[in-house]
Write a protein that holds these residues in place. Structure first.
Motif, PDB file in Angstrom:
ATOM      1  N   PRO A 287       0.814  -1.218   0.000  1.00 57.82           N
ATOM      2  CA  PRO A 287       0.000   0.000   0.000  1.00 57.82           C
ATOM      3  C   PRO A 287       0.849   1.271   0.000  1.00 57.82           C
ATOM      4  O   PRO A 287       0.341   2.359  -0.240  1.00 57.82           O
ATOM      5  CB  PRO A 287      -0.823  -0.086   1.292  1.00 57.82           C
ATOM      6  CG  PRO A 287      -0.312  -1.249   2.052  1.00 57.82           C
ATOM      7  CD  PRO A 287       0.726  -1.971   1.249  1.00 57.82           C
ATOM      8  N   PHE A 288       2.165   1.129   0.245  1.00 55.92           N
ATOM      9  CA  PHE A 288       3.003   2.325   0.337  1.00 55.92           C
ATOM     10  C   PHE A 288       3.532   2.748  -1.026  1.00 55.92           C
ATOM     11  O   PHE A 288       3.626   3.927  -1.322  1.00 55.92           O
ATOM     12  CB  PHE A 288       4.159   2.090   1.306  1.00 55.92           C
ATOM     13  CG  PHE A 288       3.683   1.781   2.692  1.00 55.92           C
ATOM     14  CD1 PHE A 288       3.221   2.803   3.521  1.00 55.92           C
ATOM     15  CD2 PHE A 288       3.623   0.469   3.140  1.00 55.92           C
ATOM     16  CE1 PHE A 288       2.736   2.515   4.778  1.00 55.92           C
ATOM     17  CE2 PHE A 288       3.142   0.183   4.403  1.00 55.92           C
ATOM     18  CZ  PHE A 288       2.692   1.205   5.228  1.00 55.92           C
ATOM     19  N   CYS A 289       3.890   1.754  -1.865  1.00 58.63           N
ATOM     20  CA  CYS A 289       4.484   2.124  -3.153  1.00 58.63           C
ATOM     21  C   CYS A 289       3.567   1.717  -4.307  1.00 58.63           C
ATOM     22  O   CYS A 289       3.930   1.872  -5.473  1.00 58.63           O
ATOM     23  CB  CYS A 289       5.843   1.471  -3.302  1.00 58.63           C
ATOM     24  SG  CYS A 289       5.757  -0.327  -3.325  1.00 58.63           S
ATOM     25  N   GLY A 293       7.645  -1.369  -5.472  1.00 59.29           N
ATOM     26  CA  GLY A 293       8.823  -1.838  -4.737  1.00 59.29           C
ATOM     27  C   GLY A 293       9.402  -0.711  -3.899  1.00 59.29           C
ATOM     28  O   GLY A 293       9.730   0.354  -4.441  1.00 59.29           O
ATOM     29  N   CYS A 294       9.495  -0.923  -2.582  1.00 62.35           N
ATOM     30  CA  CYS A 294      10.062   0.103  -1.700  1.00 62.35           C
ATOM     31  C   CYS A 294      10.637  -0.622  -0.485  1.00 62.35           C
ATOM     32  O   CYS A 294      10.572  -1.846  -0.398  1.00 62.35           O
ATOM     33  CB  CYS A 294       8.992   1.111  -1.273  1.00 62.35           C
ATOM     34  SG  CYS A 294       7.702   0.398  -0.223  1.00 62.35           S
ATOM     35  N   ARG A 295      11.171   0.141   0.453  1.00 62.83           N
ATOM     36  CA  ARG A 295      11.786  -0.507   1.611  1.00 62.83           C
ATOM     37  C   ARG A 295      10.783  -1.329   2.399  1.00 62.83           C
ATOM     38  O   ARG A 295      11.092  -2.394   2.894  1.00 62.83           O
ATOM     39  CB  ARG A 295      12.398   0.556   2.518  1.00 62.83           C
ATOM     40  CG  ARG A 295      13.900   0.469   2.496  1.00 62.83           C
ATOM     41  CD  ARG A 295      14.540   1.451   3.426  1.00 62.83           C
ATOM     42  NE  ARG A 295      13.934   1.416   4.762  1.00 62.83           N
ATOM     43  CZ  ARG A 295      14.065   2.392   5.649  1.00 62.83           C
ATOM     44  NH1 ARG A 295      14.739   3.450   5.352  1.00 62.83           N
ATOM     45  NH2 ARG A 295      13.514   2.296   6.840  1.00 62.83           N
ATOM     46  N   LYS A 296       9.554  -0.791   2.519  1.00 62.77           N
ATOM     47  CA  LYS A 296       8.551  -1.466   3.359  1.00 62.77           C
ATOM     48  C   LYS A 296       8.214  -2.858   2.839  1.00 62.77           C
ATOM     49  O   LYS A 296       7.903  -3.747   3.617  1.00 62.77           O
ATOM     50  CB  LYS A 296       7.269  -0.632   3.392  1.00 62.77           C
ATOM     51  CG  LYS A 296       7.492   0.725   4.017  1.00 62.77           C
ATOM     52  CD  LYS A 296       6.574   0.940   5.176  1.00 62.77           C
ATOM     53  CE  LYS A 296       7.021   2.136   5.971  1.00 62.77           C
ATOM     54  NZ  LYS A 296       6.141   3.206   6.071  1.00 62.77           N
ATOM     55  N   ILE A 303       3.334  -7.731   0.243  1.00 58.79           N
ATOM     56  CA  ILE A 303       3.551  -7.963   1.667  1.00 58.79           C
ATOM     57  C   ILE A 303       2.635  -9.102   2.115  1.00 58.79           C
ATOM     58  O   ILE A 303       1.438  -9.090   1.823  1.00 58.79           O
ATOM     59  CB  ILE A 303       3.229  -6.683   2.483  1.00 58.79           C
ATOM     60  CG1 ILE A 303       4.208  -5.570   2.079  1.00 58.79           C
ATOM     61  CG2 ILE A 303       3.299  -6.953   3.981  1.00 58.79           C
ATOM     62  CD1 ILE A 303       3.992  -4.263   2.806  1.00 58.79           C
ATOM     63  N   GLU A 304       3.241 -10.081   2.822  1.00 55.25           N
ATOM     64  CA  GLU A 304       2.427 -11.220   3.259  1.00 55.25           C
ATOM     65  C   GLU A 304       1.756 -10.897   4.588  1.00 55.25           C
ATOM     66  O   GLU A 304       2.395 -10.430   5.518  1.00 55.25           O
ATOM     67  CB  GLU A 304       3.326 -12.434   3.435  1.00 55.25           C
ATOM     68  CG  GLU A 304       2.511 -13.681   3.621  1.00 55.25           C
ATOM     69  CD  GLU A 304       3.346 -14.927   3.388  1.00 55.25           C
ATOM     70  OE1 GLU A 304       3.983 -15.011   2.319  1.00 55.25           O
ATOM     71  OE2 GLU A 304       3.362 -15.770   4.280  1.00 55.25           O
ATOM     72  N   LEU A 305       0.443 -11.113   4.662  1.00 50.85           N
ATOM     73  CA  LEU A 305      -0.255 -10.689   5.870  1.00 50.85           C
ATOM     74  C   LEU A 305      -1.020 -11.768   6.596  1.00 50.85           C
ATOM     75  O   LEU A 305      -1.304 -11.616   7.781  1.00 50.85           O
ATOM     76  CB  LEU A 305      -1.233  -9.548   5.534  1.00 50.85           C
ATOM     77  CG  LEU A 305      -0.637  -8.154   5.552  1.00 50.85           C
ATOM     78  CD1 LEU A 305      -1.733  -7.138   5.444  1.00 50.85           C
ATOM     79  CD2 LEU A 305       0.172  -7.903   6.819  1.00 50.85           C
ATOM     80  N   LEU A 306      -1.434 -12.819   5.944  1.00 48.70           N
ATOM     81  CA  LEU A 306      -2.194 -13.804   6.716  1.00 48.70           C
ATOM     82  C   LEU A 306      -2.187 -15.193   6.115  1.00 48.70           C
ATOM     83  O   LEU A 306      -1.779 -15.409   4.975  1.00 48.70           O
ATOM     84  CB  LEU A 306      -3.625 -13.331   6.986  1.00 48.70           C
ATOM     85  CG  LEU A 306      -4.595 -12.969   5.877  1.00 48.70           C
ATOM     86  CD1 LEU A 306      -5.080 -14.202   5.160  1.00 48.70           C
ATOM     87  CD2 LEU A 306      -5.790 -12.261   6.476  1.00 48.70           C
ATOM     88  N   GLY A 307      -2.652 -16.138   6.955  1.00 50.92           N
ATOM     89  CA  GLY A 307      -2.818 -17.517   6.529  1.00 50.92           C
ATOM     90  C   GLY A 307      -4.304 -17.839   6.528  1.00 50.92           C
ATOM     91  O   GLY A 307      -5.065 -17.281   7.313  1.00 50.92           O
ATOM     92  N   TYR A 348       1.445   1.903  10.801  1.00 53.62           N
ATOM     93  CA  TYR A 348       1.968   3.105  11.446  1.00 53.62           C
ATOM     94  C   TYR A 348       3.474   3.262  11.273  1.00 53.62           C
ATOM     95  O   TYR A 348       4.093   4.133  11.906  1.00 53.62           O
ATOM     96  CB  TYR A 348       1.591   3.107  12.930  1.00 53.62           C
ATOM     97  CG  TYR A 348       0.099   3.170  13.125  1.00 53.62           C
ATOM     98  CD1 TYR A 348      -0.607   4.337  12.810  1.00 53.62           C
ATOM     99  CD2 TYR A 348      -0.613   2.072  13.584  1.00 53.62           C
ATOM    100  CE1 TYR A 348      -1.977   4.399  12.951  1.00 53.62           C
ATOM    101  CE2 TYR A 348      -1.987   2.125  13.734  1.00 53.62           C
ATOM    102  CZ  TYR A 348      -2.660   3.292  13.403  1.00 53.62           C
ATOM    103  OH  TYR A 348      -4.020   3.353  13.545  1.00 53.62           O
ATOM    104  N   GLY A 349       4.087   2.394  10.457  1.00 53.09           N
ATOM    105  CA  GLY A 349       5.533   2.519  10.238  1.00 53.09           C
ATOM    106  C   GLY A 349       6.341   2.302  11.512  1.00 53.09           C
ATOM    107  O   GLY A 349       7.303   3.019  11.771  1.00 53.09           O
TER     108      GLY A 349
END
Ligand code: DAH
Length: 368
Positions: A287-289, A293-296, A303-307, A348-349
């Motif tokens: 959601p940031f880039c 592709g970015c540092r986050k 970004i992996e968030l859940l199973g 929230y970084g």
């Protein structure tokens, strides 16, 4: 008012010397207090001793206390605290009594700004917890809870982790002592995930079920920037007739868009959990880039968030011992689980999970 002596940077740490230094400091403060006759002078005195950056207490703390040899820290700390208590209480007393005189002498000036009361703020973790729960409530889910001290049966066995199954090794478990004489299924442990509440919920009610279960979980993991032995998860469970993998995909896709914004995309990868079949890991486009592709997102765009997965028929088998209506031939369901701390850190970084448990106001005030 007398000038403060320069705060020394090195000290003789003998008890006699310390007593003398702290007495001198207190005497110096007391003199200043006697000489302060107006509210302004009192405020100057307060700033001189209690000022956050240049106040003498701050300087003392950073020059004396922090520099002191380890074995002297306790003693100096006690003396420092005694001095500080004295100064704080004397200043409060003086402000109170002189304030009274001022009030007696003059009419109250109602144009003065009032006393500002500092507002507390929701902790970023709780804020994220509530945001997640709200999105599912809006889809008709109810909210459940379950015990943090769990039995082996609910935490593992009924979720299709048989005794000795290697999948148990993925959740390094903190067990309660003195349980050896009980059969394995009854032994107590700190729950390693919120999934046991799936079983407890189904045992309590026949289908349909739509529930989210937020809560605290525990693992014997070494703490580092992204791991804490205590963290939080939200579990989700939906069981009804004709629930399919597309329902799972649609629900989670909607959820991610509601939480991170409508341009976020989701993708599902095959994975393994003993209690779901098939199982998947879900990634969202960063959601940031926007996926560039970015540092986050470690320059991957995702970004992996859940199973998640479709509830394994074997799990319904365990539930059927108490609720026969969970017949895998008639009903089906999906489940998912995600770390709340991870979502909060991402939103929230926050780069270090321990900040969330530190109680440090400098961290918390940023969310006020
Ligand atoms: N309980 C899993 C864990 O802590 C997370 C999880 C994965 C929960 C898939 C689920 C699921 O409900 O379907 O690693």
């Amino acid at each position: 008012m007398s000038d403060p002596q320069p705060t020394p940077t090195s000290l003789d740490y003998s008890p006699e010397h310390l007593t003398q230094r702290f007495q001198t400091l207190q005497a110096e403060f007391d003199l200043g207090l006697r000489e302060a006759s107006t509210p302004e002078e009192l405020e100057d005195l307060r700033l001189k001793w209690e000022g956050r950056k240049q106040g003498r207490l701050t300087l003392l703390s950073s020059l004396w206390l922090k520099e002191a040899p380890a074995e002297k820290k306790k003693e100096i700390g006690q003396r420092f605290n005694a001095l500080k208590d004295h100064i704080v209480s004397e200043l409060q007393r003086a402000a109170g009594s002189r304030g009274q005189n001022v009030l007696d002498a003059e009419a109250i000036d109602i144009t003065q700004p009032g006393t500002r009361r500092r507002l507390g703020a929701e902790h970023p973790l709780i804020r994220t917890w509530n945001e997640i729960v709200k999105i599912f409530q809006a889809m008709g889910y109810s909210v459940g809870v379950g015990p943090e001290v769990e039995t082996d049966y609910y935490n593992f066995e009924s979720l299709n982790f048989p005794p000795g199954h290697p999948a148990r090794d993925t959740q390094d478990t903190l067990v309660i002592t003195g349980q050896e004489r009980k059969p394995l299924r009854d032994r107590l442990l700190m729950r390693t995930h919120t999934s046991p509440v799936q079983i407890r919920t189904m045992e309590q009610q026949p289908p349909p079920v739509r529930i989210v279960i937020p809560g605290k979980v525990h693992r014997n993991d070494a703490a580092d920037a992204t791991h804490s032995p205590i963290f939080h998860q939200v579990e989700g469970l939906c069981v009804d007739t004709n629930i399919t993998f597309s329902d799972l995909k649609g629900t989670l896709d909607h959820f991610m868009k509601a939480l991170f914004g409508s341009s976020v995309k989701t993708r599902f990868f095959p994975s393994f959990f003993p209690f779901t079949e098939p199982s998947a890991d879900v990634q969202i486009s960063c959601p940031f880039c926007g996926g560039k592709g970015c540092r986050k997102c470690k320059y991957s765009g995702w970004i992996e968030l859940l199973g998640c997965g479709m509830v394994d028929p074997a799990v319904f088998g365990f539930v059927q011992q108490k609720q026969p209506a969970y017949d895998p031939k008639k009903i089906s369901g999906f489940a998912f689980g995600m770390g709340i701390d991870r979502v909060a850190m991402m939103s929230y970084g926050i780069s270090d999970i321990s900040l969330m448990y530190s109680g440090d106001l400098r961290f918390l005030e940023q969310f006020a």
